[in-house]
Design a protein around this motif. Structure first.
Motif, PDB file in Angstrom:
ATOM      1  N   CYS A 116       0.834  -1.207   0.000  1.00  0.00           N
ATOM      2  CA  CYS A 116       0.000   0.000   0.000  1.00  0.00           C
ATOM      3  C   CYS A 116       0.872   1.262   0.000  1.00  0.00           C
ATOM      4  N   GLU A 117       1.906   1.270   0.838  1.00  0.00           N
ATOM      5  CA  GLU A 117       2.793   2.427   0.896  1.00  0.00           C
ATOM      6  C   GLU A 117       3.494   2.659  -0.437  1.00  0.00           C
TER       7      GLU A 117
ATOM      8  N   SER B  43       1.052   4.127  -2.845  1.00  0.00           N
ATOM      9  CA  SER B  43       0.638   5.499  -2.516  1.00  0.00           C
ATOM     10  C   SER B  43       1.754   6.519  -2.732  1.00  0.00           C
ATOM     11  N   GLN B  44       2.991   6.064  -2.965  1.00  0.00           N
ATOM     12  CA  GLN B  44       4.078   7.006  -3.249  1.00  0.00           C
ATOM     13  C   GLN B  44       3.802   7.764  -4.539  1.00  0.00           C
ATOM     14  N   LYS B  45       3.076   7.128  -5.421  1.00  0.00           N
ATOM     15  CA  LYS B  45       2.771   7.739  -6.708  1.00  0.00           C
ATOM     16  C   LYS B  45       1.557   8.659  -6.634  1.00  0.00           C
ATOM     17  N   ARG B  46       0.711   8.402  -5.655  1.00  0.00           N
ATOM     18  CA  ARG B  46      -0.534   9.183  -5.526  1.00  0.00           C
ATOM     19  C   ARG B  46      -0.687   9.676  -4.108  1.00  0.00           C
ATOM     20  N   THR B  47      -1.922   9.967  -3.757  1.00  0.00           N
ATOM     21  CA  THR B  47      -2.211  10.416  -2.392  1.00  0.00           C
ATOM     22  C   THR B  47      -2.160   9.219  -1.449  1.00  0.00           C
ATOM     23  N   PRO B  48      -1.910   9.441  -0.167  1.00  0.00           N
ATOM     24  CA  PRO B  48      -1.881   8.330   0.803  1.00  0.00           C
ATOM     25  C   PRO B  48      -3.190   7.529   0.759  1.00  0.00           C
ATOM     26  N   GLU B  49      -3.041   6.264   1.007  1.00  0.00           N
ATOM     27  CA  GLU B  49      -4.163   5.348   0.873  1.00  0.00           C
ATOM     28  C   GLU B  49      -4.198   4.431   2.093  1.00  0.00           C
TER      29      GLU B  49
ATOM     30  N   HIS C  66      -4.749  -5.230  -1.272  1.00  0.00           N
ATOM     31  CA  HIS C  66      -3.366  -5.269  -0.802  1.00  0.00           C
ATOM     32  C   HIS C  66      -3.101  -6.566  -0.026  1.00  0.00           C
TER      33      HIS C  66
END
Length: 149
Positions: free
Chosen positions: A22-23, A26-32, A38
């Protein structure tokens, strides 16, 4: 996770890996937040070892032999058995499935192949039926690999 493994450490490992997945995503987008997708990806990663693939691609009698080992371990309460004890479980499983039981020499060949793949640890002995066998992978992994069979 509990359906695949009763081991709490395995559960925590899967949760940790799902969080990492997940981390990374989310580096590419907003935190998730961690979602079931996952978790599924983490489970697939953890349960796709070469050993599991070897079990899934094993012959029918090799898979039944592994089931027989699990049955014998459950019956005896010990994670080691003789080929003879496993053979009796194998014959019983073949009867349940309505299959012809293999001969002792066929079982020895199955045991040798599983030992060559390193799925089993086979203790050498002059008396073949009294050789001791143990799994070289966890019982959970064997059950997971055979669950679709």
């Amino acid at each position: 996770v509990a359906a695949l493994s009763g081991d709490a450490r395995r559960c925590l490992d899967i949760c940790r890996r799902a969080t990492e997945i997940c981390e990374f995503a989310s580096q590419k987008r907003t935190p998730e937040i961690v979602r079931m997708a996952h978790i599924t990806e983490a489970i697939d990663e953890m349960f796709s070892s070469p050993y599991i693939n070897a079990i899934r691609n094993a012959s029918l009698h090799e898979q039944i032999f592994l089931k027989a080992i699990l049955a014998e371990f459950r019956r005896a309460g010990v994670e080691e058995a003789t080929v003879q004890q496993v053979y009796h479980q194998h014959v019983a499983l073949c009867r349940i499935e309505g299959m012809q039981s293999p001969t002792v020499s066929e079982i020895m060949a199955v045991c040798s192949r599983l030992g060559a793949c390193r799925l089993l640890l086979v203790e050498s002995s002059n008396k073949y039926l009294h050789m001791r066998v143990r799994l070289n992978i966890s019982q959970d992994d064997v059950m997971y690999a055979l669950k679709d069979e």
